[in-house]
Write a protein that holds these residues in place. Structure first.
Motif, PDB file in Angstrom:
ATOM      1  N   ASP A   1     -21.940 -63.744  51.995  1.00 51.91           N
ATOM      2  CA  ASP A   1     -21.430 -63.072  52.934  1.00 51.91           C
ATOM      3  C   ASP A   1     -19.952 -62.369  52.236  1.00 51.91           C
TER       4      ASP A   1
ATOM      5  N   ALA B   1     -17.727 -61.066  53.485  1.00 53.94           N
ATOM      6  CA  ALA B   1     -16.301 -61.437  54.245  1.00 53.94           C
ATOM      7  C   ALA B   1     -15.910 -62.760  53.749  1.00 53.94           C
ATOM      8  N   MET B   2     -16.677 -63.697  53.162  1.00 54.01           N
ATOM      9  CA  MET B   2     -16.273 -64.991  52.749  1.00 54.01           C
ATOM     10  C   MET B   2     -15.406 -64.598  51.391  1.00 54.01           C
TER      11      MET B   2
ATOM     12  N   GLU C   1     -13.865 -61.740  50.622  1.00 53.84           N
ATOM     13  CA  GLU C   1     -12.679 -61.128  51.128  1.00 53.84           C
ATOM     14  C   GLU C   1     -11.709 -62.125  51.693  1.00 53.84           C
ATOM     15  N   ALA C   2     -12.091 -63.072  52.487  1.00 58.62           N
ATOM     16  CA  ALA C   2     -11.362 -63.877  53.378  1.00 58.62           C
ATOM     17  C   ALA C   2     -10.430 -64.583  52.044  1.00 58.62           C
ATOM     18  N   ALA C   3     -11.286 -65.540  50.871  1.00 61.38           N
ATOM     19  CA  ALA C   3     -10.642 -65.715  49.878  1.00 61.38           C
ATOM     20  C   ALA C   3      -9.777 -65.037  49.171  1.00 61.38           C
TER      21      ALA C   3
ATOM     22  N   VAL D   1     -15.747 -70.102  45.601  1.00 55.66           N
ATOM     23  CA  VAL D   1     -16.586 -69.739  46.718  1.00 55.66           C
ATOM     24  C   VAL D   1     -17.917 -69.440  46.240  1.00 55.66           C
TER      25      VAL D   1
END
Lengths: 358, 339
Positions: free
Chosen positions: B233, B235-236, B238-240, B254
């Motif tokens: 994903d 988003a994962m 980007e979250a990181a 990740v």
């Protein structure tokens, strides 16, 4: 904690303009909601603030310092994603402590801090669990705790409630707002749900087609919508098409006069908006010639308990009036009624913007 | 109804790749196919005929005795295996000739598969972060390169590396060879087997062998890693990043953990594939560093013509492959139990 300033921030994708030069001040410690229908550019704007999307023009400043070109990893902005984006290969505690691990905090300290954050979001003792073992609401709390771990300067939330069911959503909106008030952290939340925006934000930015339509408190947005689009998007509104006539609006079936004369040339097509709960009804009678009164027939009655909706047909216009439950006057389909429009509840817009909003 | 039908193939694809590392691939499949028992029995018999019988024959032949002139007798002797591990003259003298060939088989397979996966990973990752259209274009190019046979690929490299008309000639004509001599790096190149006293020389050499082997399996590595990586994903990632991780840290903390099992699975699949690579080894490896695949062919069809001994070598090679698969399955299970 810090105040953000967006200075003519814009984003193009090829020839398509996603965000069209937004200038905004986000006050220190406040909650600002970016509200609008899908595709209005609110998420793109949030992603530019986060540093995940490079602006095509404009600047982004935090406490006066230009951070337009600063990469996301250097900004120290906490973000909660729509899908939560938790790391499935890490435990709950390791998810929460991810930013601390990246920052090089020793393991024991990280563990303590993660436990504190989990208590803050009311998940104490959940640190050892796998993400797959959590419910939707618990995942959201973990996502919030994780975004707060680095003590971010700005807290960003992208449709944070959309993955939750309706009941949980309302609870989490209140809870998140209380948490934010406790921490006093500058927050931006993106949502397409006006109730969510009004619950969580002290300032709402209504967006449409990449542009800001109105900025204001929830009360201002609701009671003084700046455009027909805002009036229609926030809450319910009756929209009546007519023509300007000496400061008032001539409709089929009568004339309505707002408090301040509408600034339009006579004959210009306009739209009048009025909230359903501001309308009042009376059986048709002697008073009908009084100002701001139109007569019509009851077309439909909907009684949902706390309010009654009376649908009234006035010539070509279909209106809805919301009556409080305490008003027990009986209305039946076909009854002739007089609808009273309070002058201060009338908002007049050029007809073009109404056509665009529809 | 449509949602499960849409997602099912994707799930099976994950399980397929992960299955090599011992994850429960079977559980991801729907259990009921609804075939009558007779049809199942027929399919089973066909599979038995096509897969088990030839394999059993190889095992049987490996226990038989060679007859000069390309024939063999039934037998029940371990002579061929003994010859493989300690040589025909044992116990008077020991020969590790074939054990060495086995060593080179494993050597190229391990290095080639690990190298291919390591080089394919960043490439596949970058493809999956492109637009849909760009991804399709890249995949078409890759699939086209997979359709080139090993023979074609090796021929190209053979010419590129050949002493008279390939890179060594270019080095010589451009003065690069002389420059390397002047700089004093020639002895090092000779130590690596990349030069003779007068010229650079790329084949036969271990580096050329590894290059060719890696080149042959690299597109497969990309194609094996593409589906699991495209499911990571965005988003994962980007979250990181919002949590302070740079691009490389995101990949390390990740992306790689998210595709750990497919990475192991792809490496194992390519390991087994490289064990059987023939043309690249025969062209680029020096005779003393050639593999079992070559000597098996020689024994069965080629110069040495000893079917039972060839069969014994094949059984040993297969066992080693099985051993590696079992080992990684065991490691995978342990890692999963620990997590």
């Amino acid at each position: 904690m810090a105040g953000l300033r967006l200075d003519d921030l814009g984003k193009d994708y090829g020839t398509v303009t996603a965000v069209d030069g937004v200038t905004l001040d986000l006050p220190d410690g406040g909650v600002t909601a970016l509200l609008g229908p899908s595709g209005c550019g609110k998420t793109t704007l949030l992603r530019m603030i986060a540093g995940l999307e490079a602006p095509s023009r404009g600047r982004l400043l935090i406490d006066g310092q230009d951070i337009t070109d600063m990469p996301a990893e250097a900004r120290r902005f906490g973000m909660v994603f729509q899908s939560f984006a938790l790391f499935p290969h890490l435990t709950v505690a390791d998810n929460v402590a991810y930013a601390l691990m990246i920052a090089g905090m020793p393991k024991a300290q990280r563990r303590t801090r993660a436990e504190e954050l989990l208590s803050l979001v009311q998940l104490p003792g959940y640190g050892g669990r796998r993400i797959a073992q959590l419910s939707g609401g618990q995942r959201q709390r973990v996502a919030i705790a994780r975004a707060l771990a680095q003590e971010p300067l700005v807290f960003l939330l992208d449709e944070p409630m959309s993955a939750l069911d309706a009941k949980l959503r309302e609870e989490m909106q209140v809870e998140l707002r209380l948490l934010q008030q406790r921490l006093g952290i500058t927050t931006v939340v993106v949502t397409h749900d006006q109730r969510e925006a009004m619950t969580m934000a002290d300032r709402i930015v209504v967006m449409q087609s990449g542009r800001v339509e109105q900025v204001g408190t929830p009360q201002e947005i609701y009671h003084q919508p700046a455009s027909a689009f805002v009036a229609g998007f926030i809450g319910k509104a009756n929209m009546l098409d007519g023509r300007a006539a000496a400061g008032a609006i001539a409709l089929e079936g009568g004339t309505l006069a707002p408090v301040t004369a509408a600034p339009f040339i006579d004959g210009a097509p306009v739209t009048v908006a009025c909230r359903p709960e501001r309308l009042s009804l009376a059986p048709a009678g002697a008073d009908d010639r009084a100002p701001n009164r139109l007569t019509g027939q009851v077309a439909f009655v909907r009684d949902v308990g706390q309010v009654r909706e009376i649908h009234v047909q006035i010539g070509p216009h279909a209106l809805t009036a919301e009556l409080p439950a305490a008003d027990r006057t009986a209305y039946a389909i076909g009854d002739a009624v007089a609808v009273a429009f309070p002058a201060d509840a009338l908002h007049v817009y050029p007809a073009e913007t109404a056509a665009k909003a529809a | 109804m449509s949602a499960p039908a849409d997602t099912a193939p994707a799930d099976t694809a994950i399980a397929d790749t992960a299955g090599f590392a011992g994850s429960a691939a079977a559980t991801a499949r729907p259990a009921h196919i609804g075939l009558p028992p007779a049809a199942l029995a027929a399919i089973g018999a066909m599979l038995g005929l096509l897969a088990v019988v030839p394999f059993a024959l190889v095992v049987v032949i490996s226990l038989g005795q060679n007859v000069d002139g390309a024939a063999w007798h039934w037998g029940l002797t371990l002579e061929n295996y003994m010859r493989f591990f300690v040589g025909i003259g044992w116990p008077e003298e020991i020969s590790t000739l074939y054990a060495q060939k086995l060593y080179y088989s494993v050597h190229y397979a391990v290095l080639g598969s690990v190298l291919a996966v390591a080089l394919a990973f960043p490439f596949a990752y970058l493809i999956t972060r492109r637009s849909r259209r760009a991804q399709t274009a890249w995949l078409v190019v890759l699939l086209a390169s997979v359709s080139l046979s090993e023979v074609f690929v090796v021929m190209g490299w053979d010419i590129l590396l050949s002493n008279r008309s390939g890179l060594p000639m270019v080095f010589r004509e451009t003065g690069l060879t002389q420059l390397l001599k002047d700089l004093g790096v020639f002895p090092t190149l000779r130590d690596w087997g990349l030069a003779n006293p007068r010229d650079v020389r790329f084949k036969p050499s271990e580096i050329a062998t590894l290059l060719a082997v890696t080149y042959v399996v690299w597109p497969y590595a990309v194609i094996l890693l593409y589906p699991p990586l495209s499911r990571v994903d965005n988003a994962m990632i980007e979250a990181a990043r919002t949590m302070g991780a740079t691009h490389l840290t995101v990949i390390r903390t990740v992306v790689i953990p998210a595709v750990r099992l497919p990475l192991v699975g792809a490496t194992l699949l390519l390991f087994v594939y490289v064990l059987g690579v023939y043309v690249a080894i025969s062209v680029f490896a020096a005779p003393a560093r050639q593999t079992l695949a070559l000597s098996i062919y020689d024994a069965v069809r080629g110069s040495t013509l000893n079917a039972p001994f060839g069969a014994a070598q094949a059984v040993v090679l297969l066992s080693v492959a099985g051993l590696f698969l079992a080992l990684s399955a065991w490691i995978g299970k342990r890692a999963e139990a620990k997590a």
